[in-house]
Design a protein around this motif. Structure first.
Motif, PDB file in Angstrom:
ATOM      1  N   MET A 139     126.421  62.004  99.895  1.00 17.83           N
ATOM      2  CA  MET A 139     126.891  63.386  99.941  1.00 17.83           C
ATOM      3  C   MET A 139     128.079  63.555  98.989  1.00 17.83           C
ATOM      4  O   MET A 139     128.972  62.701  98.939  1.00 17.83           O
ATOM      5  CB  MET A 139     127.270  63.768 101.362  1.00 17.83           C
ATOM      6  N   PRO A 140     128.112  64.649  98.236  1.00 13.02           N
ATOM      7  CA  PRO A 140     129.108  64.811  97.176  1.00 13.02           C
ATOM      8  C   PRO A 140     130.570  64.762  97.628  1.00 13.02           C
ATOM      9  O   PRO A 140     131.377  64.086  96.984  1.00 13.02           O
ATOM     10  CB  PRO A 140     128.768  66.175  96.573  1.00 13.02           C
ATOM     11  N   PHE A 141     130.924  65.476  98.695  1.00 14.45           N
ATOM     12  CA  PHE A 141     132.337  65.482  99.086  1.00 14.45           C
ATOM     13  C   PHE A 141     132.826  64.097  99.521  1.00 14.45           C
ATOM     14  O   PHE A 141     133.867  63.634  99.035  1.00 14.45           O
ATOM     15  CB  PHE A 141     132.619  66.541 100.165  1.00 14.45           C
ATOM     16  N   PRO A 142     132.107  63.392 100.407  1.00 19.35           N
ATOM     17  CA  PRO A 142     132.566  62.032 100.752  1.00 19.35           C
ATOM     18  C   PRO A 142     132.584  61.090  99.543  1.00 19.35           C
ATOM     19  O   PRO A 142     133.479  60.250  99.423  1.00 19.35           O
ATOM     20  CB  PRO A 142     131.564  61.560 101.810  1.00 19.35           C
ATOM     21  N   ALA A 143     131.615  61.237  98.648  1.00 21.44           N
ATOM     22  CA  ALA A 143     131.574  60.377  97.448  1.00 21.44           C
ATOM     23  C   ALA A 143     132.775  60.657  96.550  1.00 21.44           C
ATOM     24  O   ALA A 143     133.404  59.729  96.027  1.00 21.44           O
ATOM     25  CB  ALA A 143     130.267  60.597  96.694  1.00 21.44           C
ATOM     26  N   LEU A 144     133.107  61.939  96.387  1.00 19.67           N
ATOM     27  CA  LEU A 144     134.239  62.295  95.533  1.00 19.67           C
ATOM     28  C   LEU A 144     135.561  61.874  96.173  1.00 19.67           C
ATOM     29  O   LEU A 144     136.470  61.401  95.481  1.00 19.67           O
ATOM     30  CB  LEU A 144     134.240  63.803  95.252  1.00 19.67           C
ATOM     31  N   ARG A 145     135.660  62.013  97.476  1.00 17.86           N
ATOM     32  CA  ARG A 145     136.874  61.568  98.177  1.00 17.86           C
ATOM     33  C   ARG A 145     137.048  60.060  97.999  1.00 17.86           C
ATOM     34  O   ARG A 145     138.133  59.572  97.708  1.00 17.86           O
ATOM     35  CB  ARG A 145     136.807  61.921  99.654  1.00 17.86           C
ATOM     36  N   GLU A 146     135.965  59.308  98.167  1.00 18.83           N
ATOM     37  CA  GLU A 146     136.017  57.858  98.008  1.00 18.83           C
ATOM     38  C   GLU A 146     136.399  57.480  96.578  1.00 18.83           C
ATOM     39  O   GLU A 146     137.202  56.569  96.359  1.00 18.83           O
ATOM     40  CB  GLU A 146     134.672  57.229  98.383  1.00 18.83           C
ATOM     41  N   PHE A 147     135.841  58.169  95.592  1.00 18.61           N
ATOM     42  CA  PHE A 147     136.174  57.899  94.199  1.00 18.61           C
ATOM     43  C   PHE A 147     137.660  58.150  93.949  1.00 18.61           C
ATOM     44  O   PHE A 147     138.334  57.346  93.298  1.00 18.61           O
ATOM     45  CB  PHE A 147     135.326  58.777  93.260  1.00 18.61           C
ATOM     46  N   THR A 148     138.167  59.256  94.471  1.00 19.00           N
ATOM     47  CA  THR A 148     139.580  59.617  94.292  1.00 19.00           C
ATOM     48  C   THR A 148     140.491  58.539  94.864  1.00 19.00           C
ATOM     49  O   THR A 148     141.414  58.066  94.199  1.00 19.00           O
ATOM     50  CB  THR A 148     139.871  60.974  94.972  1.00 19.00           C
ATOM     51  N   ARG A 149     140.229  58.150  96.098  1.00 19.18           N
ATOM     52  CA  ARG A 149     141.060  57.131  96.762  1.00 19.18           C
ATOM     53  C   ARG A 149     140.954  55.793  96.034  1.00 19.18           C
ATOM     54  O   ARG A 149     141.953  55.119  95.815  1.00 19.18           O
ATOM     55  CB  ARG A 149     140.662  56.995  98.229  1.00 19.18           C
ATOM     56  N   PHE A 150     139.727  55.421  95.677  1.00 18.61           N
ATOM     57  CA  PHE A 150     139.520  54.157  94.975  1.00 18.61           C
ATOM     58  C   PHE A 150     140.276  54.135  93.652  1.00 18.61           C
ATOM     59  O   PHE A 150     140.983  53.168  93.348  1.00 18.61           O
ATOM     60  CB  PHE A 150     138.022  53.922  94.715  1.00 18.61           C
ATOM     61  N   HIS A 151     140.127  55.182  92.863  1.00 19.75           N
ATOM     62  CA  HIS A 151     140.750  55.211  91.536  1.00 19.75           C
ATOM     63  C   HIS A 151     142.268  55.068  91.641  1.00 19.75           C
ATOM     64  O   HIS A 151     142.873  54.274  90.914  1.00 19.75           O
ATOM     65  CB  HIS A 151     140.389  56.513  90.803  1.00 19.75           C
ATOM     66  N   ILE A 152     142.876  55.802  92.540  1.00 18.54           N
ATOM     67  CA  ILE A 152     144.329  55.730  92.691  1.00 18.54           C
ATOM     68  C   ILE A 152     144.746  54.332  93.143  1.00 18.54           C
ATOM     69  O   ILE A 152     145.671  53.741  92.584  1.00 18.54           O
ATOM     70  CB  ILE A 152     144.832  56.806  93.676  1.00 18.54           C
ATOM     71  N   ASN A 153     144.068  53.793  94.125  1.00 16.69           N
ATOM     72  CA  ASN A 153     144.433  52.482  94.663  1.00 16.69           C
ATOM     73  C   ASN A 153     144.247  51.373  93.636  1.00 16.69           C
ATOM     74  O   ASN A 153     145.141  50.556  93.417  1.00 16.69           O
ATOM     75  CB  ASN A 153     143.617  52.176  95.918  1.00 16.69           C
ATOM     76  N   GLN A 177     134.453  49.209  91.794  1.00 17.70           N
ATOM     77  CA  GLN A 177     133.927  50.517  92.184  1.00 17.70           C
ATOM     78  C   GLN A 177     132.490  50.383  92.666  1.00 17.70           C
ATOM     79  O   GLN A 177     132.092  51.026  93.627  1.00 17.70           O
ATOM     80  CB  GLN A 177     134.026  51.489  91.004  1.00 17.70           C
ATOM     81  N   GLU A 178     131.728  49.524  92.054  1.00 15.73           N
ATOM     82  CA  GLU A 178     130.349  49.267  92.473  1.00 15.73           C
ATOM     83  C   GLU A 178     130.303  48.704  93.892  1.00 15.73           C
ATOM     84  O   GLU A 178     129.379  48.988  94.659  1.00 15.73           O
ATOM     85  CB  GLU A 178     129.684  48.291  91.494  1.00 15.73           C
ATOM     86  N   ALA A 179     131.313  47.919  94.244  1.00 17.19           N
ATOM     87  CA  ALA A 179     131.357  47.280  95.565  1.00 17.19           C
ATOM     88  C   ALA A 179     131.727  48.261  96.676  1.00 17.19           C
ATOM     89  O   ALA A 179     131.568  47.938  97.854  1.00 17.19           O
ATOM     90  CB  ALA A 179     132.354  46.121  95.550  1.00 17.19           C
ATOM     91  N   GLN A 180     132.200  49.457  96.323  1.00 17.29           N
ATOM     92  CA  GLN A 180     132.538  50.461  97.328  1.00 17.29           C
ATOM     93  C   GLN A 180     131.262  50.932  98.022  1.00 17.29           C
ATOM     94  O   GLN A 180     130.195  50.972  97.422  1.00 17.29           O
ATOM     95  CB  GLN A 180     133.231  51.672  96.674  1.00 17.29           C
TER      96      GLN A 180
END
Length: 195
Positions: free
Chosen positions: A82-96, A74-77
């Motif tokens: 900006m909150p929305f892009p950060a949250l979208r990235e977190f969501t996709r990362f976590h699922i993957n 997750q650190e390497a992402q």
């Protein structure tokens, strides 16, 4: 103690971890004996102690490695301010990330009760570090006025629980691809926090 013929620490050590992971996920930590792990690896039970002091240490190592890998990945992402892009990235990362490691995820959440207090404290610290990353994203959204959340800690825990649910039902080759699932979950996450 004599090594089993044909065993090699660089090969057998990882096999011990793989066997323990598989057996703990299938049967549960309490139901698995060191003898069963040894049989799965193809070594004598006593030989396991060349690779781990005991079953508790093996469970702890599996959980700790999983969480350290999670934090490092997750650190390497790419960091998104900006909150929305950060949250979208977190969501996709976590699922993957979790989709690729269903046994590790199962053990990391379902076997916490079997950790000794000291080991539990270490694992809890690592889990909280990951959860705080999501809380920080949520707080940035609140600060910018784009998220409406009453309690960032509760929201983070609820979102992680929702995202973890993908592991229980998603299968490759099903009606939806993983990318489609990620987008659908992102839409649900976005709507749940939007101001």
């Amino acid at each position: 103690m004599a090594r089993t013929q044909g065993s090699h620490s660089g090969i057998t050590g990882p096999k011990v971890r793989e066997a323990a992971l598989k057996l703990f996920a299938d049967k549960g930590f309490a139901a698995v004996s060191m003898r069963q792990i040894a049989a799965e690896v193809g070594v004598q039970a006593g030989a396991l102690y060349n690779y781990t002091p005991d079953k508790q240490s093996l469970l702890f190592d599996l959980m700790k490695t999983h969480l350290e890998d999670l934090l490092a990945a997750q650190e390497a992402q790419a960091a998104r301010e900006m909150p929305f892009p950060a949250l979208r990235e977190f969501t996709r990362f976590h699922i993957n990330f979790h989709n690729e490691r269903p046994e590790e995820v199962f053990i990391a959440y379902m076997e916490l009760r079997n950790l000794s207090p000291g080991n539990f404290a270490v694992i809890e610290t690592l889990r909280r570090a990951y959860e705080r990353r999501l809380e920080d994203i949520l707080q940035r959204g609140i600060d910018k006025g784009v998220f409406a959340i009453a309690d960032t800690r509760i929201a983070a825990m609820a979102l992680i629980a929702m995202l973890n649910g993908v592991n229980t039902w998603f299968r490759e080759g099903g009606r939806l691809s993983l990318a489609e699932v990620q987008e659908l979950y992102w839409d649900m996450v976005r709507k749940s926090v939007s101001a």
